[in-house]
Design an enzyme around this catalytic site. Structure first.
Site, PDB file in Angstrom:
ATOM      1  N   ASP A 204      50.505  51.020  37.614  1.00 12.04           N
ATOM      2  CA  ASP A 204      50.343  50.458  36.267  1.00 12.04           C
ATOM      3  C   ASP A 204      51.416  50.967  35.307  1.00 12.04           C
ATOM      4  OD1 ASP A 204      48.976  48.826  34.392  1.00 12.04           O
ATOM      5  OD2 ASP A 204      47.902  50.557  33.596  1.00 12.04           O
ATOM      6  N   SER A 228      47.223  45.379  29.254  1.00 12.75           N
ATOM      7  CA  SER A 228      47.035  44.763  30.567  1.00 12.75           C
ATOM      8  C   SER A 228      45.784  43.893  30.556  1.00 12.75           C
ATOM      9  CB  SER A 228      46.903  45.836  31.647  1.00 12.75           C
ATOM     10  OG  SER A 228      48.029  46.689  31.668  1.00 12.75           O
ATOM     11  N   GLN A 278      50.617  41.616  37.790  1.00 13.04           N
ATOM     12  CA  GLN A 278      49.864  41.927  36.577  1.00 13.04           C
ATOM     13  C   GLN A 278      50.228  40.928  35.486  1.00 13.04           C
ATOM     14  OE1 GLN A 278      50.607  45.409  33.683  1.00 13.04           O
ATOM     15  NE2 GLN A 278      48.980  46.170  35.011  1.00 13.04           N
TER      16      GLN A 278
END
Length: 289
Positions: A204, A228, A278
């Site tokens: 991430d 996110s 993502q």
């Protein structure tokens, strides 16, 4: 092992409250004001692993629903969706203040035989050719308010070397392709599941910034509200995260207040060990989340 590495490993060691109910620490990750996305996803995967025997995760799909509160623990509820002959499926809900903050579906697979191929790793300079994250942040410490300098410079568990570094305070518009080397030396000796958890945490980092690069934006410019929205990951090969890995990222699209990012994670010998996608929120800062 450094103190920061020990803290991260402790974050992944969840407390069992009931058969399929676990509790994890909210604080201690990459960000102080809300729970770092990689932290809550990796903890959710850790909870799922506590209900699975003799199989490794091959994919996970996560949706971030609400910002996590780092001042309180997170409760993880595991649903044993299926235990099949070759695949095991789990659904994990992360809860704070009585509300869902994250949903994760994870699938686990036996070690099957098959045909192998993967894309080649981009040709890059060795990780030691690039300055460390600590060295880079030291250059900018005077540009940060005094009360935030400790947070900027504190020790982190993941060692990073940015191959595509941009000045975070005055970023130029540039290509969306983005490469970093990263590792955690304290991962040495960890089992295969823990290696996946650590890579999930690190996956991430930097990814959503790829979609900001063509627009000359960063987390520090104050122009963008970014968060996110989801995170998906596929594991392809055994991971030894104590060694350097290349995270090769790109953002093929942004628009309508969102950006889409994808990344390939290679071991230093060129083996593709994981793939990541993502989507993130990326809209003007005057609008609230």
């Amino acid at each position: 092992m450094t103190e920061a590495e020990r803290v991260l490993l402790d974050l992944l060691n969840l407390e069992r409250l009931e058969v399929d109910l676990f509790r994890g620490t909210g604080s201690g990750g990459e960000t102080p004001t809300r729970i770092f996305g990689g932290q809550v996803v990796s903890q959710a995967l850790a909870a799922a692993y506590r209900t699975v025997d003799d199989r490794l995760c091959h994919s996970l799909h996560a949706y971030f629903i609400r910002p996590g509160d780092p001042t309180i623990p997170v409760i993880y509820q595991v649903d044993r969706a299926r235990d099949g002959g070759s695949f095991t499926t789990r659904r994990v809900v992360a809860i704070q203040h009585g509300k869902q903050i994250l949903n994760v579906s994870a699938s686990f697979h036996i070690q099957d035989e098959g045909w192998d191929h993967h894309h080649e790793m981009p040709q890059m300079e060795a990780p030691e050719s690039y300055p460390s994250r600590t060295e880079l942040r030291a250059k900018y410490v005077d540009l940060v308010p005094k009360h935030l300098r400790g947070e900027l410079t504190r020790e982190r568990p993941i060692e990073v070397r940015e191959a595509s570094h941009l000045d975070p305070f005055t970023p130029e518009k540039t290509d969306d392709r983005n490469q970093v080397w990263f590792r955690m030396p304290g991962a040495a000796g960890a089992d295969a599941a823990t290696q996946q958890l650590l890579l999930t945490y690190a996956s991430d980092m930097y990814l959503m910034g790829s979609g900001m690069r063509p627009h000359g934006l960063s987390w520090f410019t104050g122009e963008v509200n970014a968060a996110s929205l989801d995170h998906a990951m596929w594991f392809h090969a055994p991971i030894h995260f104590e060694n350097w890995h290349l995270y090769s990222m790109e953002s093929p699209w942004s628009g309508r207040g969102r950006n889409f990012n994808r990344g390939s994670i290679y071991a230093q010998d060129g083996t593709l060990v994981a793939s990541v996608t993502q989507e993130g929120l990326m809209r003007k800062a005057q609008k609230k989340l």
